[in-house]
Design an enzyme around this catalytic site. Structure first.
Site, PDB file in Angstrom:
ATOM      1  N   TYR A 241       0.707  -1.326   0.022  1.00  0.00           N
ATOM      2  CA  TYR A 241       0.080   0.080   0.031  1.00  0.00           C
ATOM      3  C   TYR A 241       0.865   1.311  -0.357  1.00  0.00           C
ATOM      4  CZ  TYR A 241      -4.883  -2.228   0.304  1.00  0.00           C
ATOM      5  OH  TYR A 241      -5.535  -2.785  -0.583  1.00  0.00           O
ATOM      6  N   HIS A 395      -5.810  -3.015   6.506  1.00  0.00           N
ATOM      7  CA  HIS A 395      -4.922  -4.107   6.281  1.00  0.00           C
ATOM      8  C   HIS A 395      -3.830  -5.080   6.634  1.00  0.00           C
ATOM      9  CE1 HIS A 395      -6.828  -2.242   2.028  1.00  0.00           C
ATOM     10  NE2 HIS A 395      -6.745  -1.815   2.071  1.00  0.00           N
ATOM     11  N   GLU A 647      20.763 -32.957 -15.170  1.00  0.00           N
ATOM     12  CA  GLU A 647      20.649 -34.549 -13.757  1.00  0.00           C
ATOM     13  C   GLU A 647      21.474 -34.486 -12.704  1.00  0.00           C
ATOM     14  OE1 GLU A 647      19.755 -37.594 -16.475  1.00  0.00           O
ATOM     15  OE2 GLU A 647      18.156 -36.558 -17.135  1.00  0.00           O
TER      16      GLU A 647
END
Length: 719
Positions: A241, A395, A647
């Site tokens: 915010y 919030h 791998e």
């Protein structure tokens, strides 16, 4: 085309754009190949294409994400761009586009009431909430400011009296609670009305925007600056915010500076607006904002709010590190400050931005706790976000002494953030989902202690807003970043103290996290400490009983009802290890010292979630039953690598062989033994530093501790 003399003779623009800006910008559009001219060509092409289409101003019908909602958003953005094009080209086709669209709004606005999909509070007319109405006016008034010189007196009167003033009145005198509220909704409203006042030459409107409707100073834009930001520029609702609220703060401030420079708005509160821009950058990792409180996690430094913030800040201080951020943002603004940034980047003036460990005090005085950032070194190295802040208003989440951990560009120990699919109308109209309250805000959704399966402050915002942790200390040294905070109001009769450190073992190895969480009470309680981890469980060093055929919710309230209990365990050893593989293909192990009987509960979100609103989140919870005092001691280490393409797997197991702890008076001693039998000894003075030096005995040896801590590393260096 305008001549220079014509530009100088006009009153407009006088908000974010100034007449001198326009003159320089117009010249810059002819410099072929420059960032600014390239952006000009791009925007001009977009606006020209839009001018070929009919103007659409639909009757409002949809909530966030729906067609009419998105159409009105596009309209104000297109008007804003067209206004800039008029100033840069002088072609009246752009001015007529804005004029005609504002005429359409002037026709629509008197015919509509409150939005049909309005929220229970703060409804809008064009949009479902008044917040979006304010955003519409912030952009639309800039568009009108840009094209006003091309309009006749009657056209200006029609637009001003039939749409701009009515919207400004709706945001202010008709919505006093929102306008005077210290909140990001109030910030947008005051910015919109104040900017309108400057354009319409209505000083009463400006004064109300600055000081509140009664002009007493108890509300208004300056009150927002006083209360929503700490002296360090931290915004109380958190980074997400802060990013959103930044745009009205900086946009209105730029308008104030252009119209009334004597107010010295960018010097207000020791330059708090510039500090807010800077801290918004700091409150990010790998380009994304820290996902605390009601956060949507994919928002980052390339959002338009911070793009504008960086350009305005650079226009004021010419900090070359800001150019590094601007290059990463990859967006050039067609403003005077945007031109300054573009020219400087073209000239290769940028310097690398330095992200460092910092403490951002919360609250208007900076004494309502803090958000503490512990960074290991390079930008994508290990970072700990220690959340010891105030509540964060509506919030905020109930998660005192929470933490998040990042490594190699990824979130490793995570925060859920908000339960919301922003602008996805199919998901509850794009609004916060019911599970935002029932789960995402609850303490168990975070990485901090839960007492008796109840959230901090019993999940009551009004109570939580009254209290904040106390920061005991913050240390930012080369080998060790260390901070501690305490709160005794989250639960009645329970004191929580957490000490978090980021410790360098060796420059060739990733730093490790040290987490010491003390819980004390005069009566016995159940203590839960969750770790919300991102990735795939790999192994533990204790047997796990997996609920492979039947799963039940872990509890019935405070977020526990949304957690499936997938497995459980009761380690018989005093050293418990849990290892997982993160999305960055590296392994992480938490090593826990179990000094009391402890259960491990493995969970996943999704219980009591009939609409599949919750994202999948895995966690393991350390649970201690019926204890008065308890100390959770954990070490989290990055190690090894998994490469599925080639791998191979390297160092998939923990490097920590042993972990022991002892409390000697006020001194906490932690000893970590590595697999090569090298030892790390960390001693922390958790009391008051009454003496410069303090001696203590540990394992038949006498040590001298100077200051807050002593660290003996594998290289046998003493700090």
């Amino acid at each position: 085309m305008f001549s220079s003399a014509q530009v100088a003779a006009n009153e407009h623009p006088n908000l974010v754009l100034s007449q001198s800006d326009v003159k320089a910008m117009r010249a810059a559009t002819t410099v072929q190949g420059s960032l600014f001219s390239n952006r000009f060509d791009e925007v001009k092409q977009q606006v020209d294409a839009q001018l070929e289409l009919p103007i659409t101003v639909p009757v409002p019908k949809d909530a966030g994400g729906g067609y009419t909602h998105e159409r009105h958003k596009k309209n104000y953005l297109e008007m804003h761009q067209a206004g800039v094009m008029y100033q840069l080209t002088g072609s009246k086709k752009y001015a007529h586009f804005v004029r005609d669209m504002l005429f359409s709004y002037a026709e629509l606005y008197p015919k509509i009431g409150l939005h049909p999909k309005r929220k229970n509070q703060n409804p809008g007319k064009i949009f479902w909430q008044i917040l979006n109405e304010a955003v519409w006016l912030v952009y639309s008034i800039q568009a009108y400011d840009a094209i006003a010189p091309a309009l006749s007196a009657s056209e200006k009167a029609h637009i001003e009296n039939d749409i701009l003033r009515p919207v400004a009145a709706f945001l202010s005198t008709e919505s006093p609670d929102t306008f005077n509220k210290v909140h990001n909704h109030g910030t947008w409203a005051t910015a919109a009305v104040g900017m309108t006042g400057y354009v319409l030459d209505d000083q009463e409107m400006v004064e109300q925007a600055l000081y509140g409707l009664d002009k007493s100073g108890k509300g208004g834009f300056l009150k927002q600056l006083d209360e929503l930001f700490s002296p360090a520029g931290y915004y109380t609702e958190g980074p997400y915010y802060q990013r959103y609220a930044l745009l009205p703060f900086i946009t209105f401030a730029k308008a104030i500076e252009n119209n009334e420079p004597k107010r010295d708005i960018f010097g207000y509160r020791d330059g708090v607006i510039l500090k807010a821009i800077q801290s918004t950058i700091e409150l990010s990792y790998n380009g994304l904002f820290f996902g605390i409180n009601d956060a949507i996690k994919d928002k980052g430094i390339d959002t338009i709010e911070l793009v504008q913030g960086v350009s305005i800040a650079y226009g004021l201080n010419q900090n070359p590190q800001l150019l590094d951020i601007a290059k990463r943002q990859g967006r050039t603004l067609l403003t005077g400050d945007g031109l300054a940034v573009a020219n400087a980047i073209d000239a290769n003036k940028e310097q690398p931005y330095q992200f460092n460990s910092k403490l951002f005090g919360d609250g208007s005085t900076g004494e309502d706790g803090a958000l503490v950032l512990l960074r290991a070194g390079e930008e994508d190295d290990q970072a700990v976000v220690f959340k010891a802040t105030a509540q964060g208003l509506g919030h905020g989440h109930f998660d005192k002494l929470n933490w998040i951990f990042y490594d190699r560009g990824n979130e490793v120990v995570s925060d859920y953030g908000a339960a919301r699919f922003l602008n996805v109308e199919a998901k509850f109209g794009g609004r916060y989902l019911p599970e935002n309250n029932s789960y995402a805000k609850q303490t168990v959704a975070h990485n901090t202690v839960v007492v008796d399966e109840k959230s901090h402050f019993n999940g009551e915002v009004k109570v939580a807003n009254k209290y904040a942790p106390t920061i005991d200390y913050f240390i930012n040294d080369e080998k060790l970043k260390l901070s501690s905070a305490t709160i005794d109001t989250a639960y009645q009769g329970v004191t929580l103290t957490r000490t978090m450190g980021l410790l360098e073992i060796d420059k060739s190895l990733p730093s490790i996290v040290v987490d010491i969480f003390d819980v004390s009470s005069d009566s016995p309680h159940q203590y839960d400490l969750p770790v919300q981890y991102s990735g795939q469980f790999i192994q533990s060093n204790f047997d796990i009983e997996n609920n492979t055929t039947l799963r039940k919710p872990l509890g019935t309230k405070a977020g526990y009802e949304h957690l499936w209990l997938t497995a459980s365990a009761k380690p018989e050893t005093d050293l418990a290890k849990v290892t997982w593989l993160n999305d960055n293909n590296h392994f992480y192990t938490q090593t826990s010292l179990l000094n009391q009987p402890t259960s491990f509960l493995f969970t996943q979100t999704g219980a009591n979630d009939p609409d599949f609103n919750l994202r999948q989140q895995s966690a393991f919870i350390q649970r201690v039953d019926s204890a008065k005092n308890h100390q959770f001691i954990n070490v989290i280490e990055p190690h090894g690598e998994y490469n599925p393409s080639r791998e191979y797997t390297l160092q998939a197991t923990s490097r920590v062989k042993g972990l022991s702890s002892e409390k000697i008076g006020d001194i906490q001693v932690l000893e970590i033994t590595l697999i090569d039998d090298q030892k790390i000894l960390l001693a922390i003075n958790q009391g008051k530093l009454e003496k410069a030096e303090k001696s203590f005995q540990y394992k038949d040896k006498t040590y001298s501790l100077t200051g807050r801590y002593m660290l003996i590393s594998p290289a046998n260096k003493v700090k």
